[in-house]
Design a protein around this motif. Structure first.
Motif, PDB file in Angstrom:
ATOM      1  N   ASN A 116     -23.813  22.391  30.964  1.00 27.95           N
ATOM      2  CA  ASN A 116     -23.376  22.186  29.311  1.00 27.95           C
ATOM      3  C   ASN A 116     -24.442  23.276  28.551  1.00 27.95           C
ATOM      4  OD1 ASN A 116     -23.683  19.493  31.564  1.00 27.95           O
ATOM      5  ND2 ASN A 116     -21.574  19.636  29.647  1.00 27.95           N
ATOM      6  N   GLN A 117     -25.432  23.560  29.117  1.00 29.79           N
ATOM      7  CA  GLN A 117     -26.294  24.284  28.181  1.00 29.79           C
ATOM      8  C   GLN A 117     -26.997  25.578  29.419  1.00 29.79           C
ATOM      9  OE1 GLN A 117     -27.860  21.746  25.219  1.00 29.79           O
ATOM     10  NE2 GLN A 117     -30.101  22.676  25.765  1.00 29.79           N
ATOM     11  N   VAL A 118     -27.305  25.523  27.582  1.00 24.99           N
ATOM     12  CA  VAL A 118     -28.596  28.079  28.525  1.00 24.99           C
ATOM     13  C   VAL A 118     -29.526  26.917  27.607  1.00 24.99           C
ATOM     14  CG1 VAL A 118     -28.933  30.033  29.270  1.00 24.99           C
ATOM     15  CG2 VAL A 118     -26.467  29.462  29.977  1.00 24.99           C
ATOM     16  N   THR A 119     -30.784  26.734  28.241  1.00 21.72           N
ATOM     17  CA  THR A 119     -32.067  27.175  26.982  1.00 21.72           C
ATOM     18  C   THR A 119     -32.452  29.156  27.043  1.00 21.72           C
ATOM     19  OG1 THR A 119     -32.269  24.926  27.151  1.00 21.72           O
ATOM     20  CG2 THR A 119     -33.617  26.488  26.091  1.00 21.72           C
ATOM     21  N   VAL A 120     -32.840  28.859  26.422  1.00 25.40           N
ATOM     22  CA  VAL A 120     -33.157  30.134  26.435  1.00 25.40           C
ATOM     23  C   VAL A 120     -34.439  30.595  25.317  1.00 25.40           C
ATOM     24  CG1 VAL A 120     -32.534  33.081  26.079  1.00 25.40           C
ATOM     25  CG2 VAL A 120     -30.718  31.456  25.829  1.00 25.40           C
ATOM     26  N   MET A 121     -35.622  30.812  26.892  1.00 23.00           N
ATOM     27  CA  MET A 121     -37.158  30.933  26.171  1.00 23.00           C
ATOM     28  C   MET A 121     -37.454  32.338  25.438  1.00 23.00           C
ATOM     29  SD  MET A 121     -37.801  28.149  26.982  1.00 23.00           S
ATOM     30  CE  MET A 121     -39.300  27.687  26.317  1.00 23.00           C
ATOM     31  N   LEU A 122     -37.722  31.833  24.241  1.00 25.41           N
ATOM     32  CA  LEU A 122     -38.187  33.389  23.742  1.00 25.41           C
ATOM     33  C   LEU A 122     -39.445  33.517  23.399  1.00 25.41           C
ATOM     34  CD1 LEU A 122     -35.667  32.517  20.000  1.00 25.41           C
ATOM     35  CD2 LEU A 122     -34.964  33.859  21.657  1.00 25.41           C
TER      36      LEU A 122
END
Ligand code: DX5
Ligand code: ZN
Length: 228
Positions: free
Chosen positions: A141-147
């Protein structure tokens, strides 16, 4: 309906009055709760576990997601869901290492997260490219892109990493995946619009919401204004 949601991270909130902190932020408009669980292995610090997840979930009607920065993600999925979370975000890098520690591989980790709860997200560290998770995108459902490098709040984001967000949004649109694309780390009122313009629809915001300078309501209102 707004095209984006803010997801406050409580790392810098006052855990002694967590119910008040949650309700104060909830009063300022729609949001989801982003709870950063750290195990002292996958990332050096410890943060909190199921008691705090439960305290937040009990205080809010909004969706609670757990960002699991832990080396053995599958071992805790059920506990997160039982504590009131409805979306589990595990780290790609942890799932890739898990078989060496006796755990399941990446595909199986996705399946187990789905079995345990409703929604599943994969977080990727700054050094991980999206080609490494591309095949799995239809399953999640989701991708969390770490910045930032995960483990600590209050760091400055690397805006070059927003290229990954733009690419993910292109893939999602092209294949009709309706992916949530979340950015995590260093989001503040001066760069929130940059993240949305890149293609993100969920903004994790920690120290810019819970800090000594302003109340959670004031901070959230300022960030929302910057997006108008
Ligand atoms: C860091 C966490 C983040 C972070 C956000 O490992 O995943 O959610 O605490 O805090 P800020 O917004 O202060 O970078
Ligand atoms: Zn996080």
């Amino acid at each position: 309906m707004s095209k984006y949601l803010i997801a406050p991270s409580i790392l810098t909130a006052d855990f002694g009055k967590i119910t008040d902190e949650v309700q104060a932020a909830d009063a300022a408009g729609p949001l989801i709760w982003h709870l950063d669980v750290m195990d002292g292995h996958f990332v050096p610090p410890f943060s909190f576990g199921t008691q705090i997840i439960k305290a937040v979930a009990d205080a809010t009607d909004n969706l609670v997601e757990v960002h699991a920065m832990i080396a053995h993600p599958t071992e805790h999925f059920d506990a997160f869901i039982e504590s009131g979370a409805s979306r589990i975000i595990f780290h790609y890098e942890a799932a890739m290492e898990a078989p060496k520690l006796g755990g399941p591989g990446l595909g199986e980790t996705v399946l187990r997260a789905k079995e345990a709860g409703n929604e599943v997200g994969i977080a990727i560290n700054p050094g991980t490219s999206i080609t490494e998770i591309e095949e799995l995108l239809p399953e999640i459902n989701q991708v969390t892109v770490m910045l930032i490098r995960p483990g600590w709040g209050g760091q400055q984001m690397n805006p070059e990493l927003l290229e990954k967000v733009t690419r993910l949004r292109e893939i999602s649109d092209k294949s009709n995946l309706s992916l949530n694309i979340e950015v995590d780390g260093g989001v503040k009122s001066h760069n929130a619009k940059l993240c949305i313009d890149a293609g993100a629809n969920i903004l994790v915001v920690g120290s810019a919401v819970f800090n000594a300078e302003s109340t959670p309501q004031e901070s959230l209102t300022e960030i929302r204004k910057s997006l108008n």
